[in-house]
Design a protein around this motif. Structure first.
Motif, short mmCIF file in Angstrom:
data_model
loop_
_atom_site.label_atom_id
_atom_site.label_comp_id
_atom_site.label_asym_id
_atom_site.label_seq_id
_atom_site.Cartn_x
_atom_site.Cartn_y
_atom_site.Cartn_z
N LEU A 101 -10.21 -1.18 5.01
CA LEU A 101 -9.62 -0.26 6.05
C LEU A 101 -8.77 0.76 5.88
N LEU A 102 -8.22 0.76 4.65
CA LEU A 102 -7.03 1.81 4.23
C LEU A 102 -7.51 2.49 3.06
N TYR A 103 -8.84 2.36 2.63
CA TYR A 103 -9.34 3.28 1.73
C TYR A 103 -9.43 4.70 2.06
N PRO A 104 -9.65 5.31 3.22
CA PRO A 104 -9.65 6.67 3.59
C PRO A 104 -8.17 7.16 3.45
N LEU A 105 -7.23 6.42 3.36
CA LEU A 105 -5.82 6.74 3.59
C LEU A 105 -5.21 6.82 2.17
N LEU A 106 -5.73 6.28 1.02
CA LEU A 106 -5.17 6.09 -0.10
C LEU A 106 -5.23 7.22 -1.35
N ARG A 107 -4.47 7.37 -2.11
CA ARG A 107 -4.59 8.23 -3.15
C ARG A 107 -5.98 7.80 -4.03
N PRO A 108 -6.68 8.69 -4.44
CA PRO A 108 -7.79 8.05 -5.22
C PRO A 108 -7.30 7.65 -6.54
N TYR B 291 0.66 -1.13 0.17
CA TYR B 291 0.20 0.00 0.03
C TYR B 291 0.87 1.36 -0.01
N GLU B 292 2.21 1.15 0.40
CA GLU B 292 2.62 2.42 0.50
C GLU B 292 2.90 3.14 -0.62
N PRO B 293 2.93 2.85 -2.01
CA PRO B 293 2.82 3.80 -3.27
C PRO B 293 1.46 4.57 -3.32
N ARG B 294 0.48 4.09 -2.65
CA ARG B 294 -0.73 4.46 -2.63
C ARG B 294 -1.20 5.37 -1.53
N PHE B 295 -0.16 5.40 -0.30
CA PHE B 295 -0.34 6.42 0.58
C PHE B 295 0.00 7.85 0.01
N THR B 296 -0.65 8.70 0.75
CA THR B 296 -0.37 10.18 0.50
C THR B 296 0.82 10.57 1.45
N GLY B 297 1.44 11.83 1.00
CA GLY B 297 2.57 12.31 1.92
C GLY B 297 3.90 11.11 1.56
N ARG B 298 4.76 11.41 2.59
CA ARG B 298 6.17 10.64 2.53
C ARG B 298 6.69 10.39 3.99
N ARG B 299 7.42 9.45 4.12
CA ARG B 299 7.83 9.09 5.60
C ARG B 299 8.51 10.28 6.32
N THR B 300 8.08 10.37 7.33
CA THR B 300 8.61 11.61 8.24
C THR B 300 10.06 11.51 8.57
N GLY B 301 10.52 10.20 8.81
CA GLY B 301 11.92 10.19 8.99
C GLY B 301 12.71 9.75 7.79
N GLY B 302 12.16 10.02 6.58
CA GLY B 302 12.74 9.96 5.28
C GLY B 302 12.93 8.37 4.84
N TYR B 303 13.73 8.02 4.10
CA TYR B 303 13.57 6.65 3.38
C TYR B 303 14.34 5.60 4.48
N ASP B 304 14.89 6.05 5.18
CA ASP B 304 15.67 5.10 6.42
C ASP B 304 14.64 4.79 7.50
N GLN B 305 13.43 5.32 7.55
CA GLN B 305 12.70 5.17 8.53
C GLN B 305 12.17 3.80 8.11
N VAL B 306 11.80 2.74 9.08
CA VAL B 306 11.78 1.40 8.88
C VAL B 306 10.28 1.25 8.38
N LEU B 307 9.11 1.74 9.07
CA LEU B 307 7.90 1.76 8.52
C LEU B 307 7.40 2.74 7.69
N SER B 308 6.36 2.71 7.01
CA SER B 308 5.79 3.66 6.11
C SER B 308 5.13 4.95 6.94
N TRP B 309 4.72 4.77 8.17
CA TRP B 309 4.02 5.51 8.64
C TRP B 309 4.81 5.67 10.15
N PRO B 310 4.95 6.92 10.76
CA PRO B 310 4.16 8.20 10.31
C PRO B 310 4.77 8.76 9.15
N ARG B 311 3.76 9.66 8.39
CA ARG B 311 3.98 10.46 7.31
C ARG B 311 3.99 11.97 7.55
N SER B 312 4.82 12.64 6.65
CA SER B 312 4.31 14.01 6.80
C SER B 312 3.79 14.42 5.42
#
Length: 165
Positions: free
Chosen positions: A150-157, A47-68
């Motif tokens: 579950l994830l629909y509200p968080l995904l790019r249309p 799902y990460e390619p469809r999440f809006t925003g970007r990783r708050t901690g940059g690419y080295d952040q282990v998980l996709s969330w949190p996002r800015s």
């Protein structure tokens, strides 16, 4: 919250207890923790390619969330330090699938081993064969309606393609 997975083991245990999924509680702590890691990784991979925003901690952040810069499909802003509850719940659901069938959310596809026709005695089965490797990968990915919901509200249309001439 763990750095390796969304949520906590205790919260996952409560989530599944509320839903009457006794199979989760029957597994060992180490098996449940490993499933939470694999489930969270699968959520990010699928799902990460469809999440809006970007990783708050940059690419080295282990998980996709949190996002800015993340927003919901309705335009509501998600705090830069937040992991939305639907992401955590989706990770729990993915973990349950991984607990029951490890690796099921991340299938390994080897085109050379794909069987097109199989005959055993008088019974014969012919499998659909994808034209390209992309089609083969797409056909091997599981359809996860619970996670999509579950994830629909968080995904790019998903917008229909626009052809410019």
């Amino acid at each position: 919250m763990s750095v390796s997975f969304y949520g906590t083991l205790a919260a996952a245990d409560a989530y599944f207890a509320d839903r009457g999924k006794a199979g989760w509680a029957a597994a060992s702590d180490s098996d449940r923790l490993a499933a939470l890691v694999r489930g969270s990784q699968a959520i990010d991979a699928l799902y990460e390619p469809r999440f809006t925003g970007r990783r708050t901690g940059g690419y080295d952040q282990v998980l996709s969330w949190p996002r800015s810069g993340a927003t919901t499909v309705n335009g509501a802003v998600i705090a830069d330090d937040a992991t939305p509850l639907p992401v955590t719940y989706a990770a729990y659901e993915a973990a349950a699938l991984e607990l029951s069938e490890p690796g099921s959310l991340t299938p390994v596809i080897v085109a050379a081993r794909t069987v097109k026709r199989e005959k055993v005695g008088p019974l014969e089965t012919e499998y659909a064969v994808a034209d390209t490797s992309d089609d083969m990968i797409a056909s091997a990915k599981p359809v996860l309606t619970m996670l999509d919901g579950l994830l629909y509200p968080l995904l790019r249309p998903v917008l229909p393609g626009i052809l410019v001439v």
